[in-house]
Write an enzyme that holds these catalytic residues in place. Structure first.
Site, PDB file in Angstrom:
ATOM      1  N   ASP A  54       0.866  -1.173   0.000  1.00 18.00           N
ATOM      2  CA  ASP A  54       0.000   0.000   0.000  1.00 18.00           C
ATOM      3  C   ASP A  54       0.905   1.226   0.000  1.00 18.00           C
ATOM      4  O   ASP A  54       1.590   1.517   0.985  1.00 18.00           O
ATOM      5  CB  ASP A  54      -0.898  -0.008   1.253  1.00 18.00           C
ATOM      6  CG  ASP A  54      -1.805   1.214   1.316  1.00 18.00           C
ATOM      7  OD1 ASP A  54      -1.615   2.155   0.514  1.00 18.00           O
ATOM      8  OD2 ASP A  54      -2.712   1.224   2.177  1.00 18.00           O
ATOM      9  N   ASN A  81       3.477   5.942  -9.711  1.00 21.22           N
ATOM     10  CA  ASN A  81       2.365   5.921 -10.670  1.00 21.22           C
ATOM     11  C   ASN A  81       0.997   5.773 -10.009  1.00 21.22           C
ATOM     12  O   ASN A  81      -0.024   5.783 -10.678  1.00 21.22           O
ATOM     13  CB  ASN A  81       2.606   4.774 -11.661  1.00 21.22           C
ATOM     14  CG  ASN A  81       1.486   4.620 -12.662  1.00 21.22           C
ATOM     15  OD1 ASN A  81       1.199   5.532 -13.431  1.00 21.22           O
ATOM     16  ND2 ASN A  81       0.806   3.477 -12.620  1.00 21.22           N
ATOM     17  N   TYR A 146      -9.041  16.425  -8.171  1.00 17.70           N
ATOM     18  CA  TYR A 146      -8.059  15.528  -8.812  1.00 17.70           C
ATOM     19  C   TYR A 146      -6.960  16.362  -9.466  1.00 17.70           C
ATOM     20  O   TYR A 146      -5.772  16.093  -9.297  1.00 17.70           O
ATOM     21  CB  TYR A 146      -8.775  14.660  -9.845  1.00 17.70           C
ATOM     22  CG  TYR A 146      -7.872  13.798 -10.716  1.00 17.70           C
ATOM     23  CD1 TYR A 146      -7.347  12.595 -10.247  1.00 17.70           C
ATOM     24  CD2 TYR A 146      -7.568  14.176 -12.031  1.00 17.70           C
ATOM     25  CE1 TYR A 146      -6.538  11.801 -11.053  1.00 17.70           C
ATOM     26  CE2 TYR A 146      -6.761  13.397 -12.840  1.00 17.70           C
ATOM     27  CZ  TYR A 146      -6.247  12.203 -12.348  1.00 17.70           C
ATOM     28  OH  TYR A 146      -5.443  11.422 -13.154  1.00 17.70           O
ATOM     29  N   LYS A 150      -2.784  16.583  -9.028  1.00 18.47           N
ATOM     30  CA  LYS A 150      -1.842  16.356 -10.133  1.00 18.47           C
ATOM     31  C   LYS A 150      -0.944  17.583 -10.343  1.00 18.47           C
ATOM     32  O   LYS A 150       0.200  17.443 -10.755  1.00 18.47           O
ATOM     33  CB  LYS A 150      -2.615  15.978 -11.401  1.00 18.47           C
ATOM     34  CG  LYS A 150      -3.318  14.609 -11.289  1.00 18.47           C
ATOM     35  CD  LYS A 150      -2.318  13.485 -11.011  1.00 18.47           C
ATOM     36  CE  LYS A 150      -2.923  12.103 -11.065  1.00 18.47           C
ATOM     37  NZ  LYS A 150      -1.940  11.022 -10.838  1.00 18.47           N
ATOM     38  N   ILE A 179      -6.350   8.052 -21.435  1.00 14.48           N
ATOM     39  CA  ILE A 179      -5.690   6.792 -21.789  1.00 14.48           C
ATOM     40  C   ILE A 179      -6.658   5.656 -21.457  1.00 14.48           C
ATOM     41  O   ILE A 179      -7.263   5.647 -20.367  1.00 14.48           O
ATOM     42  CB  ILE A 179      -4.377   6.610 -20.977  1.00 14.48           C
ATOM     43  CG1 ILE A 179      -3.448   7.828 -21.119  1.00 14.48           C
ATOM     44  CG2 ILE A 179      -3.675   5.314 -21.382  1.00 14.48           C
ATOM     45  CD1 ILE A 179      -2.885   8.082 -22.501  1.00 14.48           C
ATOM     46  N   THR A 181      -7.672   2.885 -19.866  1.00 10.38           N
ATOM     47  CA  THR A 181      -7.338   1.994 -18.749  1.00 10.38           C
ATOM     48  C   THR A 181      -8.592   1.789 -17.901  1.00 10.38           C
ATOM     49  O   THR A 181      -9.620   2.439 -18.135  1.00 10.38           O
ATOM     50  CB  THR A 181      -6.256   2.618 -17.840  1.00 10.38           C
ATOM     51  OG1 THR A 181      -6.828   3.785 -17.225  1.00 10.38           O
ATOM     52  CG2 THR A 181      -5.004   2.995 -18.604  1.00 10.38           C
TER      53      THR A 181
END
Ligand SMILES: NC(=O)c1ccc[n+]([C@@H]2O[C@H](COP(=O)([O-])OP(=O)(O)OC[C@H]3O[C@@H](n4cnc5c(N)ncnc54)[C@H](O)[C@@H]3O)[C@@H](O)[C@H]2O)c1
Length: 261
Positions: A54, A81, A146, A150, A179, A181
């Site tokens: 974690d 990441n 968010y 970033k 992307i 994912t």
């Protein structure tokens, strides 16, 4: 010979998506890879060690890094990441949600970097790559908190670059656009919804398509490798020109139909 031959790479958030694609590229380029994630990997990668960690837990991160150092004596590449998304207007975001996303997106990169950096300083070499986002270099309407996390990663990265460049250390971010994912698909209700909205997802991208995880992984390899040895403190967009500038208004307006306002 691979572009990362002889290098030891540590990855946080390597079980799927961009992280997993990067673990595969790192191995293909000859690195010794220690990947970690809070989940079991979606796929076993031959040649990579994949552990459960974690990345928000100080003790687990420090122990994982100590283990790598005990085995190899060095870490040349760190890939931070780990990340989660929050697609909510600011006024609807609870304090718990705000604290949770900072505690994950920013704390994980802080803990990983804090654990690894002393070993890079001792070796007078190292490349740190952190996954920020398109939302780390530009404002976006649907996910302000968010985007704040970033932006924080870009600020931390630039500061590390400035502080440690003279010690042979580089710190850069990759800033992906949309992307394909699990994270991107998870912002939508269902796989069918993803396909139905694909044209909208691409609407704010001049390249008019969603990117693939391996396209980000290739950029991470470049930043991790000595090919980028004079590249330090950059936020590198991998986004089909989304962050590069304005487009006709009718393309932008579709951004507001993504279900995140
Ligand atoms: N997919 C996109 O469109 C996109 C765009 C810009 C930036 N990003 C960023 O790329 C990174 C990777 O995202 P992805 O799209 O591959 O999504 P993903 O959800 O597939 O990958 C995120 C990974 O982080 C792991 N993780 C989450 N919490 C963790 C924790 N506490 N400890 C350890 N691991 C943890 C997850 O298990 C997962 O493997 C994230 O930082 C994300 O914010 C993604």
């Amino acid at each position: 010979m691979g572009r990362l031959a002889g290098k030891v790479a540590v990855v946080f958030g390597g079980a799927r998506g961009i992280g997993l694609a990067t673990v595969k590229e790192f191995v293909a380029e000859g690195a010794t890879v220690f990947s970690s994630d809070i989940r079991e990997p979606a796929e076993a990668v031959e040649g990579a060690r994949q552990s459960l960690v974690d990345a928000t837990d100080e003790g687990q991160v420090d122990e994982f890094v100590r283990g790598v150092i005990a085995e190899t004596g060095r870490i040349d590449v760190l890939f931070n990441n780990v990340g989660i998304h929050l697609g909510k207007p600011l006024v609807d975001t609870t304090l718990v949600e705000f604290d949770n996303i900072f505690a994950l997106n920013v704390r994980a990169a802080f803990l990983g970097t804090r654990a690894v950096l002393p070993h890079m300083i001792a070796n007078k070499a190292g490349s740190i790559v952190t996954t920020s986002s398109n939302g780390g270099v530009m404002g976006r309407p649907g996910d302000p908190v968010y985007n704040a996390t970033k932006h924080a990663l870009v600020g931390m990265t630039k500061s590390i670059a400035v502080a440690h460049a003279h010690q042979g250390i580089r710190a850069n971010t990759v800033n992906p656009g949309a992307i394909d994912t699990d994270m991107l698909r998870g912002t939508l209700a269902s796989p069918e919804d993803f396909e139905a909205k694909r044209h909208q997802l691409t609407a704010s991208t001049p390249a008019a398509r969603v990117g693939e995880a391996w396209e980000v992984a290739k950029a991470v390899v470049f930043l991790a490798s000595d090919e980028s040895r004079f590249v330090n403190g950059v936020a590198l967009p991998i986004d089909g020109a989304k962050a590069a500038g304005a487009m006709p208004g009718n393309r932008y307006s579709l951004d507001f139909e993504l279900g995140v306002r």
